[in-house]
Design a protein around this motif. Structure first.
Motif, PDB file in Angstrom:
ATOM      1  N   VAL A 132       1.202  -1.306   0.062  1.00  0.00           N
ATOM      2  CA  VAL A 132      -0.154   0.118  -0.236  1.00  0.00           C
ATOM      3  C   VAL A 132       1.030   1.152   0.385  1.00  0.00           C
ATOM      4  O   VAL A 132       1.834   1.239   1.041  1.00  0.00           O
ATOM      5  CB  VAL A 132      -0.964  -0.192   0.740  1.00  0.00           C
ATOM      6  N   GLY A 133       0.615   1.904  -1.339  1.00  0.00           N
ATOM      7  CA  GLY A 133       1.286   3.444  -1.011  1.00  0.00           C
ATOM      8  C   GLY A 133       3.410   2.853  -1.055  1.00  0.00           C
ATOM      9  O   GLY A 133       3.324   3.506  -0.400  1.00  0.00           O
ATOM     10  N   PHE A 134       3.472   2.023  -2.478  1.00  0.00           N
ATOM     11  CA  PHE A 134       4.986   1.914  -2.142  1.00  0.00           C
ATOM     12  C   PHE A 134       5.683   3.350  -3.118  1.00  0.00           C
ATOM     13  O   PHE A 134       6.514   2.818  -3.549  1.00  0.00           O
ATOM     14  CB  PHE A 134       4.593   0.441  -3.504  1.00  0.00           C
ATOM     15  N   ILE A 140      -0.502  -0.527  -4.694  1.00  0.00           N
ATOM     16  CA  ILE A 140      -1.308   0.235  -5.108  1.00  0.00           C
ATOM     17  C   ILE A 140      -0.910   1.992  -4.439  1.00  0.00           C
ATOM     18  O   ILE A 140      -0.168   1.331  -2.891  1.00  0.00           O
ATOM     19  CB  ILE A 140      -3.132  -0.299  -4.291  1.00  0.00           C
ATOM     20  N   GLU A 141      -0.688   2.903  -5.075  1.00  0.00           N
ATOM     21  CA  GLU A 141      -0.472   4.146  -5.269  1.00  0.00           C
ATOM     22  C   GLU A 141      -1.086   5.025  -5.318  1.00  0.00           C
ATOM     23  O   GLU A 141      -1.532   5.323  -6.905  1.00  0.00           O
ATOM     24  CB  GLU A 141       1.159   3.723  -5.546  1.00  0.00           C
ATOM     25  N   ILE A 142      -1.934   5.924  -4.674  1.00  0.00           N
ATOM     26  CA  ILE A 142      -1.895   7.249  -4.942  1.00  0.00           C
ATOM     27  C   ILE A 142      -1.400   8.442  -6.368  1.00  0.00           C
ATOM     28  O   ILE A 142      -2.716   8.991  -6.720  1.00  0.00           O
ATOM     29  CB  ILE A 142      -2.842   7.779  -3.630  1.00  0.00           C
ATOM     30  N   VAL A 183       2.368  -2.336   4.339  1.00  0.00           N
ATOM     31  CA  VAL A 183       2.275  -0.715   4.765  1.00  0.00           C
ATOM     32  C   VAL A 183       3.767   0.049   4.751  1.00  0.00           C
ATOM     33  O   VAL A 183       4.021  -0.547   5.763  1.00  0.00           O
ATOM     34  CB  VAL A 183       1.065  -0.191   5.179  1.00  0.00           C
ATOM     35  N   HIS A 184       4.338   0.077   4.329  1.00  0.00           N
ATOM     36  CA  HIS A 184       5.648   0.914   4.461  1.00  0.00           C
ATOM     37  C   HIS A 184       5.876   2.409   4.484  1.00  0.00           C
ATOM     38  O   HIS A 184       5.331   3.073   3.591  1.00  0.00           O
ATOM     39  CB  HIS A 184       6.906   0.409   3.179  1.00  0.00           C
ATOM     40  N   PHE A 185       5.786   3.461   6.036  1.00  0.00           N
ATOM     41  CA  PHE A 185       6.016   4.847   5.812  1.00  0.00           C
ATOM     42  C   PHE A 185       4.835   4.654   5.132  1.00  0.00           C
ATOM     43  O   PHE A 185       5.375   5.866   4.650  1.00  0.00           O
ATOM     44  CB  PHE A 185       7.707   4.775   5.123  1.00  0.00           C
ATOM     45  N   PRO A 205      12.953  -4.104   1.149  1.00  0.00           N
ATOM     46  CA  PRO A 205      13.329  -2.937   1.909  1.00  0.00           C
ATOM     47  C   PRO A 205      12.486  -2.312   1.162  1.00  0.00           C
ATOM     48  O   PRO A 205      13.079  -2.347  -0.275  1.00  0.00           O
ATOM     49  CB  PRO A 205      14.403  -2.604   2.078  1.00  0.00           C
ATOM     50  N   SER A 206      11.861  -1.060   1.627  1.00  0.00           N
ATOM     51  CA  SER A 206      11.515  -0.054   0.798  1.00  0.00           C
ATOM     52  C   SER A 206      12.095   0.924   0.040  1.00  0.00           C
ATOM     53  O   SER A 206      13.158   1.437   1.585  1.00  0.00           O
ATOM     54  CB  SER A 206       9.753   0.354   0.819  1.00  0.00           C
ATOM     55  N   ASN A 207      11.742   1.980  -0.393  1.00  0.00           N
ATOM     56  CA  ASN A 207      13.114   3.553  -0.963  1.00  0.00           C
ATOM     57  C   ASN A 207      12.966   4.044   0.894  1.00  0.00           C
ATOM     58  O   ASN A 207      14.178   4.023   1.321  1.00  0.00           O
ATOM     59  CB  ASN A 207      12.569   4.193  -1.932  1.00  0.00           C
ATOM     60  N   ARG A 208      11.694   4.243   1.195  1.00  0.00           N
ATOM     61  CA  ARG A 208      12.233   4.672   2.918  1.00  0.00           C
ATOM     62  C   ARG A 208      13.101   4.022   3.661  1.00  0.00           C
ATOM     63  O   ARG A 208      13.273   4.534   4.432  1.00  0.00           O
ATOM     64  CB  ARG A 208      10.691   5.369   3.085  1.00  0.00           C
ATOM     65  N   GLU A 209      12.831   2.790   3.386  1.00  0.00           N
ATOM     66  CA  GLU A 209      13.020   2.532   4.619  1.00  0.00           C
ATOM     67  C   GLU A 209      14.913   2.263   4.420  1.00  0.00           C
ATOM     68  O   GLU A 209      15.825   2.403   5.474  1.00  0.00           O
ATOM     69  CB  GLU A 209      12.825   0.698   4.696  1.00  0.00           C
TER      70      GLU A 209
HETATM   71  C1  LIG Z   1       6.013   8.491   2.757  1.00  0.00           C
HETATM   72  S1  LIG Z   1       6.087   7.785   1.073  1.00  0.00           S
HETATM   73  C2  LIG Z   1       6.233   6.476   1.173  1.00  0.00           C
HETATM   74  C3  LIG Z   1       6.625   5.277   0.380  1.00  0.00           C
HETATM   75  C4  LIG Z   1       7.031   3.886   0.386  1.00  0.00           C
HETATM   76  N1  LIG Z   1       6.006   3.071   1.230  1.00  0.00           N
HETATM   77  C5  LIG Z   1       8.310   3.566   0.866  1.00  0.00           C
HETATM   78  O1  LIG Z   1       8.728   3.204   1.962  1.00  0.00           O
HETATM   79  O2  LIG Z   1       9.791   4.340   0.039  1.00  0.00           O
HETATM   80  C6  LIG Z   1       3.918   7.084   1.720  1.00  0.00           C
HETATM   81  C7  LIG Z   1       2.756   7.214   0.125  1.00  0.00           C
HETATM   82  O3  LIG Z   1       1.578   6.512   0.588  1.00  0.00           O
HETATM   83  C8  LIG Z   1       0.677   7.116  -0.760  1.00  0.00           C
HETATM   84  N2  LIG Z   1      -0.341   7.176   0.151  1.00  0.00           N
HETATM   85  C9  LIG Z   1      -0.394   8.127   0.846  1.00  0.00           C
HETATM   86  N3  LIG Z   1      -1.882   7.694   0.983  1.00  0.00           N
HETATM   87  C10 LIG Z   1      -2.094   6.524   0.142  1.00  0.00           C
HETATM   88  C11 LIG Z   1      -3.611   5.880   0.112  1.00  0.00           C
HETATM   89  N4  LIG Z   1      -5.027   6.453   0.402  1.00  0.00           N
HETATM   90  N5  LIG Z   1      -3.297   4.553  -0.920  1.00  0.00           N
HETATM   91  C12 LIG Z   1      -2.429   4.335  -1.922  1.00  0.00           C
HETATM   92  N6  LIG Z   1      -1.258   5.564  -1.565  1.00  0.00           N
HETATM   93  C13 LIG Z   1      -1.428   6.205  -0.517  1.00  0.00           C
HETATM   94  C14 LIG Z   1       1.506   7.967  -0.965  1.00  0.00           C
HETATM   95  O4  LIG Z   1       1.620   8.632  -2.246  1.00  0.00           O
HETATM   96  C15 LIG Z   1       3.087   7.589  -1.306  1.00  0.00           C
HETATM   97  O5  LIG Z   1       4.006   7.329  -2.464  1.00  0.00           O
END
Ligand SMILES: C[S@@+](CC[C@H](N)C(=O)[O-])C[C@H]1O[C@@H](n2cnc3c(N)ncnc32)[C@H](O)[C@@H]1O
Length: 217
Positions: A40-42, A63-65, A110-112, A185-189
């Protein structure tokens, strides 16, 4: 005349991969069966590609918004011929609520999830009751909900939300994990590790449907 032309801006909203309208068959997004996992939110997508590499049996739906990242990661996965990765652009809460059938997902990552970490932005957070309700419906009994963040008070809020939800229990004694057990690991991780930022990691398990509703506590 040597005219320099700027290419027209990319219309990511137009190009982004979308979920079908209304209720849709989640396993049917993949060309072959396997354990379904959802990221979720990759963001830039490192966790999706890493997971596909270490868990070939997994079918990973991201899934990414943000339509820009959804499109780029989708197109990269297609270019690489990675049929085990599927991407949808949109709000995970809406997409999960429309996915069928119940109990078809093994893991949700759900990473970060905290782009808006200030107190006044708390209401925008993804991990709330609406998200957990949809996730609980889709997860198999014993299915995993892994959440990690570098925003310490958010970690407590997510843990409280899992604890309060009738369909989840915390894994182990208290839900906290020292390490990410999924080797993806995710990018933020990666950035948190590089910057030496502490990360809090949480594992919730989908309660067995046979047990009936939680008695509280
Ligand atoms: C801080 S970033 C972290 C990105 C990635 N998971 C990482 O750890 O590197 C949070 C991500 O969640 C996405 N996001 C926020 N709300 C969302 C939603 N309701 N559904 C899907 N993605 C969402 C944002 O667009 C953003 O790319």
């Amino acid at each position: 005349m040597d005219e320099k032309r700027t290419p027209p801006p990319v219309d990511y909203a137009e190009r982004a991969p979308r979920a079908p309208e209304g209720a849709f068959d989640l396993p049917g997004l993949f060309a072959s069966p396997g354990e379904i996992e959802i990221d979720v939110g990759f963001g830039r997508g490192a966790s999706l590609f890493a997971r596909a590499a270490v868990a070939p049996e997994a079918r990973v739906l991201g899934i990414e918004i943000k339509t820009k990242w959804a499109t780029k990661v989708h197109e990269r996965a297609r270019r690489l011929g990675l049929d085990e990765i599927r991407v949808l652009a949109g709000d995970a809460r809406d997409i999960l609520a429309r996915a069928e059938p119940e109990g078809c997902v093994r893991r949700i990552f759900v990473h970060f999830p905290d782009p808006w970490w200030k107190k006044r932005h708390l209401k925008r957070r993804v991990v709330g009751d609406e998200f957990l309700d949809a996730a609980a419906r889709l997860l198999v009994d014993g299915g995993e909900m892994f959440i990690q963040t570098d925003v310490p008070d958010r970690a407590e809020i997510y843990r409280d939300a899992l604890l309060a939800h009738p369909d989840f229990v915390l894994a182990g004694p208290d839900g906290w994990l020292e390490e990410n057990p999924y080797a993806a690991p995710s990018n933020r991780e990666d950035r948190a590790a590089h910057d030496g930022l502490p990360v809090r990691r949480l594992l919730g398990l989908r309660r067995s449907r046979d047990e009936g509703p939680a008695s509280g506590g």
